[in-house]
Design a protein around this motif. Structure first.
Motif: not given
Lengths: 410, 389
Positions: A227-230, B75, B224, B230
């Motif tokens: 989703n928008e987190d990535w 959101y 994150l 990543m």
């Protein structure tokens, strides 16, 4: 190997000459690059590539998996997946065939699959038309594909080898589209030097996908839902790869020159008679032919005119191209494409050039031309007219606000 | 009203998506009766079509359009005035997707804000599930069994209007009872629903939850990674091989490695209890579990990994032995500890534990399986239909 010994090798194993078209030259390059998987679906003018590959395989000259898919969409998907498991692949299409594969095309860069594809440039149907127009390849310009335009069959062969070398570099891992103008390159045979296998082997290392290889020994999942987190981080990675490509292209061309003894100059664009030029035309692909003829004629008459042919459109060499173009008094950009409703109603290249110049202290007027759509010839008088208009802009210090359509019936 | 008020509805995917939407629509339509302006939306990253996975809907009401814009194109709001949990087991925490971590149900509730829970449990039991908070908040319990529907059916049991009726009581700033009743009448054209809302308004009371009161567990969370950290190519590591299980001198069996970033247990409203003495080692629970929740013990029986279990009930369904694998209400458990270890430590005590748990089998009615099922259910629970308490 130093340049001298490279020369020695060349003498020992001289290149062979063959009369082949641009797409056949790409096919020969896939043989030299020992491509593992080729996927195909017929559409003119790209089909000249798949036919020649089929012939090479049938003749026992090429050893590869050759898969004729049921559509371009599957064709690009199969090639994409072959790349994921570490197979070197080649794909391609033209016009709306390329568009039909768009779902696969759009996701290939994020997955960092170094697929090489030939786009036999063709007008987008309707109306049904075979002639060259660059809108097919340009539809994918913002997605993370590298895009390169060639203007001779020789360059098509050399650039295909270069494309694999750059795309498969771990710092890049991005797909690359090679644009060859329909008809003028795909259906015209010229004499092409075919290098010996030893040179290619020295130039092009095997494709090593490393820790990204999909294999039971390297259990990974590719392309999970996010989703928008990535997504922004994933886009930034692709962006970094494209930035890296600039340096990797330089390295590849330097190595190519060392081994093959050709390919002088800046890899990103070709300068033709620009040294003391006052006005220049800029364009991509085979329209270079009539433009060069006119430039030579005008030079004989003492006119200071030149031509810049953009090869690598993505990544775009904005720094050197901007510095170069800012020297001239006026620039005429010929687009063999359109971008309806864009600023100044220009083609795509003209606005890229305008944006590139904006960072320069000196910003010459840019006259934008649309010419040669649907494969219409860019004639000698048409080139002369474009140079004349560019010269007028130089004299006035100002370009016409709107884009000029050249060679269109009123 | 001078300020923007945010309401959050935490619900379960599929089963309560229409319920959550109805509540949020009702809030905005009622507030409109007072000239206020609002927005009702589901959290876009949620997939409301995933069975039981915690998801969210929001209603935000502002005094004017400019104020509302502050809350649009988001959101979710950072804090809420009211958070509504339409299933009491969500009080154990909310984990909606991988890397989300465990979000306490009250995390967004502002200082002195309100948490509304529909439940048949007493407030004290619910507070024990909710994570502690540094600031005080109020808890209102609306007596109700969880209103679960199916994908294509909506169980019209008045839970939506009863929650709407409670809102003017716990947050008078948001909207008045009068406006709520008008909006319900307009939206549903049902006088009984209007009555249900009023009755809930009359019966609803709140209890203050003090700082530090509740479950002291520190919820798990993840940072994150940035783009430079990543893996490239939109790839993630596969799940690695697992390892044998140790208990005292005993080593054996197999515990598979599991996704460390998505535990999924907040999806659960019931969990299997295993009677190891009854197990015939047929492997079916282990084989059929869609989430690979079962560890093979050194005894070659199958132990539930309760952190990985969604509570789907497939294990119970495939188990060929009566009362060997039995689904039990999630409310009966306070932790995710290994049942097999408890069994190994004290078999007699474990048997007593199993026997007690088996008296709390869940009432399952995700939608209506037959005509009259819902009426039977509420009669059994002692909650009259139409919200009569």
């Amino acid at each position: 190997m130093d340049p001298d010994s490279a020369t020695a090798v060349r003498v020992a194993a001289a290149e062979q000459e063959a009369l082949i078209s641009g797409s056949e030259a790409v096919a020969v390059a896939t043989r030299l690059a020992d491509v593992d998987v080729l996927t195909a679906y017929p559409i003119r003018p790209y089909d000249t590539l798949m036919q020649y590959v089929a012939k090479q395989i049938a003749n026992g000259e090429q050893d590869a998996e050759y898969i004729v898919a049921e559509s371009e969409h599957s064709q690009f998907e199969i090639a994409k997946h072959a790349e994921a498991v570490g197979a070197r692949a080649m794909c391609g299409s033209s016009g709306v065939g390329w568009c039909y594969a768009f779902e696969a095309i759009a996701v290939t860069p994020a997955l960092r699959l170094p697929l090489v594809a030939m786009v036999g440039n063709r007008a987008l149907d309707d109306p049904g038309a075979f002639g060259t127009e660059h809108n097919d390849a340009l539809a994918a310009r913002d997605l993370g594909w590298m895009h390169v335009w060639v203007d001779t069959a020789q360059e098509a062969l050399d650039t295909t080898l270069m494309a694999y070398r750059v795309a498969e570099d771990r710092r890049v891992f991005l797909p690359c589209a090679i644009s060859t103008d329909g008809a003028f390159l795909t259906h015209s045979q010229t004499l092409v030097k075919i290098p010996p296998q030893t040179w290619v082997d020295e130039f092009l290392p095997p494709y090593n996908r490393g820790d990204l290889r999909l294999h039971p020994d390297n259990p990974i999942t590719i392309a999970p839902q996010v989703n928008e987190d990535w997504l922004m981080e994933i886009r930034r990675q692709t962006d970094e790869a494209m930035r890296n490509a600039r340096g990797v292209i330089e390295e590849a061309y330097r190595d190519f020159r060392r081994i093959f003894g050709r390919g002088e100059g800046n890899p990103f664009f070709e300068e033709y008679r620009t040294e003391d030029a006052e006005v220049v035309l800029v364009g991509m692909g085979t329209l270079s032919m009539p433009v060069k003829v006119v430039i030579r004629k005008l030079r004989e008459q003492g006119e200071k005119v030149g031509f810049v042919r953009v090869r690598w459109f993505r990544p775009f060499d904005h720094e050197r191209l901007g510095a170069l173009l800012s020297r001239f008094r006026a620039i005429g950009v010929i687009d063999r494409d359109f971008s309806m409703g864009s600023p100044f109603n220009s083609g795509v290249l003209a606005n890229e050039i305008r944006a590139t110049l904006y960072a320069q202290d000196r910003r010459p007027p840019v006259v934008s031309f649309i010419a040669g759509l649907g494969g219409r010839e860019v004639t000698i008088p048409a080139v002369k007219e474009m140079i004349e208009q560019t010269r007028r802009a130089a004299a006035a210090g100002k370009a016409p606000a709107d884009t000029q359509w050249i060679g269109v019936r009123a | 009203m001078a300020r923007t008020i945010s309401v959050e509805v935490v619900y379960r995917g599929i089963f309560q998506k229409t319920l959550a939407k109805n509540i949020c629509r009702g809030i905005v339509l009622a507030a409109r009766k007072e000239g206020k302006i609002g927005i009702s939306f589901g959290r876009y990253g949620d997939s409301p079509e995933r069975n039981g996975i915690p998801a969210k809907n929001f209603a935000i009401v502002a005094p004017n359009e400019e104020e509302l814009q502050l809350s649009m194109a988001q959101y979710e709001p950072e804090t809420t005035d009211v958070t509504i949990s339409v299933d009491d087991m969500l009080c154990k925490g909310v984990e909606s997707w991988a890397w989300y971590g465990l979000q306490p149900i009250n995390q967004k509730v502002r200082d002195q804000g309100t948490l509304i829970v529909t439940s048949m449990l007493p407030a004290e039991a619910l507070i024990n599930f909710c994570h502690t908070k540094p600031t005080p908040y109020r808890l209102a319990v609306i007596p109700a069994i969880p209103s679960f529907s199916g994908l294509w059916v909506y169980k019209d049991d008045h839970t939506d209007v009863r929650i709407l009726g409670a809102l003017p009581k716990v947050c008078p700033e948001l909207v008045s009872l009068d406006s709520i009743q008008k909006a319900i009448k307009e939206e549903w054209n049902d006088d009984l629903k209007v009555t249900s809302a009023r009755r809930t308004y009359e019966h609803t009371a709140t209890r203050t939850v003090r700082p530090g009161e509740g479950n002291p567990e520190v919820p798990f969370k993840f940072d994150l990674p940035g783009w430079t950290k990543m893996r490239e190519g939109v790839t993630i590591d596969g799940i690695r091989l697992g390892e044998p299980i140790k208990f005292g001198d005993q080593i054996g069996g197999y515990r598979p490695a599991r996704n460390p970033y998505f535990k999924k247990y907040t999806t659960r409203t019931m969990r299997p209890v295993i009677d190891f003495d009854k197990c015939i080692k047929c492997t079916l629970c282990w084989l059929q579990c869609p989430d690979s929740c079962f560890d093979v013990t050194p005894d070659q029986t199958y132990d539930l990994n309760a952190e990985a279990c969604c509570g789907c009930g497939v294990c119970e369904a495939v188990c060929p032995v009566d009362n060997c694998v039995t689904m039990v209400n999630e409310a009966e458990f306070a932790d995710n500890k290994s049942q097999w270890e408890a069994y190994k430590q004290d078999k007699q005590a474990y048997q007593a534990w199993v026997d007690e748990k088996l008296t709390h089998r869940p009432e399952r009615s995700h939608g209506f399986r037959y005509r009259g099922q819902y009426q039977e259910q509420v009669a059994k629970q002692g909650v009259g239909p139409g919200g009569a308490e």
